[in-house]
Design a protein around this motif. Structure first.
Motif, PDB file in Angstrom:
ATOM      1  N   GLU A  36      24.358 -63.115 -45.321  1.00 47.17           N
ATOM      2  CA  GLU A  36      24.786 -63.496 -46.588  1.00 47.17           C
ATOM      3  C   GLU A  36      26.002 -64.364 -46.339  1.00 47.17           C
ATOM      4  N   ASN A  37      25.987 -65.672 -46.593  1.00 47.81           N
ATOM      5  CA  ASN A  37      27.012 -66.688 -46.656  1.00 47.81           C
ATOM      6  C   ASN A  37      27.574 -66.683 -45.132  1.00 47.81           C
ATOM      7  N   GLN A 166      27.128 -70.157 -52.364  1.00 44.22           N
ATOM      8  CA  GLN A 166      26.385 -68.709 -52.029  1.00 44.22           C
ATOM      9  C   GLN A 166      24.945 -69.182 -51.342  1.00 44.22           C
ATOM     10  N   TYR A 307      23.418 -68.377 -62.118  1.00 41.42           N
ATOM     11  CA  TYR A 307      24.774 -67.744 -61.505  1.00 41.42           C
ATOM     12  C   TYR A 307      25.986 -68.788 -61.633  1.00 41.42           C
ATOM     13  N   LEU A 362      23.671 -59.705 -57.723  1.00 44.94           N
ATOM     14  CA  LEU A 362      24.410 -61.053 -57.926  1.00 44.94           C
ATOM     15  C   LEU A 362      24.044 -61.380 -59.323  1.00 44.94           C
TER      16      LEU A 362
END
Length: 420
Positions: A36-37, A166, A307, A362
């Protein structure tokens, strides 16, 4: 600096079409790790590259001259100098601002740098907008592979600030790496050896793995020849089989009617369907277009989150407790009808749960949820501008066909003999 180039067609059937136009099947026994990221992705990729003994294959849409790009350049140069074969395929639009000196350092060190469809600016504006090389793939020593939506740029790191993206990628170790390795070699124009399983199959593999084991991975891709709809069809097929839950997190969401209908139908039959969209978009038109679809989906029970913490760049989805996909493909006309894309399909319960927990956190902590019954507002705007946006996006691939036709090319940049 003089730059020698040769042209290799990459979105037209090549001479060895049987070797390149492949349908990759499900491979079992893989280890899949969610990244992630940039904080998780870059250390893993750079570690693998630094340990490379034979080969590094890289495809990316964006490479910037920032702290991430400079670190990547140094790693690739050091690998090439110690005898590792390094091939870097870059997109001519996404990497169009790279300096001559940056590319020259790579080429002089022995890195095979290839630029997909480069074009000089016209009146200071880049015109090579469409049919981009949008894939993000790294394969090291045919032993470990990375694929997802993360480019090589500092805006994938949290310390970039409010505009940090993200996003998601995966690291794969196991039999599926051979397919990613073969695909990356073939798409770069390199010679590939034919082995059992790489030859063109008379029928495409089943879209849904029948085995109940975990660790199943299948590479799917989109081109402008034989595999125009493979990624979209994979989404449609998975949603048609959904029983309990489906979560789609996608930066640019404006799919065709068939996929929209399958999302709606899943919600109608009781599947808990959640969409995570951009609430803080880097492209305003993308948000406007997606919102044109909200009422159609909300009225049948689809839950839509926006988001809002920073720009969403992810292209991931999951269905039930074992099917997932991660890759480069958005669900908009550019990705589904024009760009060169690649995703992996994953059948693995542990990975599915990890992705679900990440997306659920999230949605819970950083998203606003669209009300099921939104009050009509700005109806005149929706009737005029909204109508125009909807139909422009809907017919965008056809509209681009009116533009002057050209064949995107992959142009190898060679080390110059002298400067001019």
């Amino acid at each position: 600096m003089s730059v020698a180039v040769e042209h290799i067609a990459t979105d037209q059937p090549p001479d060895d079409a049987k070797a390149r136009d492949l349908d990759y099947g499900w491979q079992s026994g893989n280890q899949i790790e969610l990244l992630e990221n940039g904080e998780a992705y870059f250390p893993k990729v750079f570690e693998a590259m630094r340990a490379a003994q034979r080969e590094i294959l890289l495809e990316t849409f964006i490479l910037f001259e920032d702290k991430v790009g400079f670190e990547l350049k140094d790693i690739l140069i050091e690998a090439a100098q110690r005898g590792v074969k390094v091939v870097a395929s870059l997109d001519g639009f996404g990497c169009g601002e790279l300096s001559v000196s940056f590319l020259r350092e790579l080429a002089e060190a022995g890195v095979a740098v290839q630029m997909f469809d480069p074009a000089s600016k016209t009146l200071g504006i880049r015109t090579n907008w469409f049919r981009r090389l949008h894939r993000k793939i790294v394969v090291v020593d045919a032993a470990v592979a990375f694929i997802g939506g993360i480019n090589f740029s500092a805006d994938h790191l949290g310390d970039f600030g409010p505009e940090a993206k993200q996003d998601y990628a995966v690291q794969i170790v196991g039999p599926a790496v051979a397919d990613l390795h073969h695909f990356a070699l073939a798409q770069s124009g390199r010679q590939v050896r034919t082995r059992r399983g790489w030859r063109r199959r008379p029928q495409r593999p089943a879209p849904w793995a029948t085995s109940e084991e975990d660790g199943l991975v299948r590479l799917i891709y989109r081109d402008n020849v034989q595999h125009r709809d493979d990624i979209e069809e994979a989404y449609i097929h998975a949603l048609s089989k959904a029983r309990t839950r489906a979560v789609i997190a996608n930066a640019y969401f404006f799919p065709g009617y068939r996929l929209l209908r399958e999302i709606r139908n899943a919600a109608r039959r009781g599947v808990h369907v959640q969409l995570i969209m951009q609430g803080q978009p880097d492209v305003l038109l993308a948000k406007l277009a997606a919102r044109m679809l909200y009422d159609y989906l909300l009225k049948d029970g689809v839950v839509i989150h926006e988001y809002c913490q920073r720009p969403l760049h992810g292209k991931v989805a999951l269905v039930d407790d074992d099917w997932s996909t991660v890759g480069s493909s958005n669900l908009d006309p550019l990705s589904l009808a024009l760009n060169l894309e690649a995703n992996v399909l994953i059948r693995d319960r542990a990975f599915n749960q990890q992705l679900y927990e990440s997306l659920e956190a999230l949605a819970r902590n950083h998203c606003q949820t669209m009300p099921e019954k939104r009050k009509p507002r700005l109806w005149l705007w929706r009737l005029t501008v909204g109508f125009l946006v909807f139909h422009v996006m809907r017919h965008f691939p056809v509209l681009t066909g009116w533009l002057p036709a050209h064949k995107p090319r992959l142009k190898p940049i060679e080390s110059p003999a002298h400067d001019v």
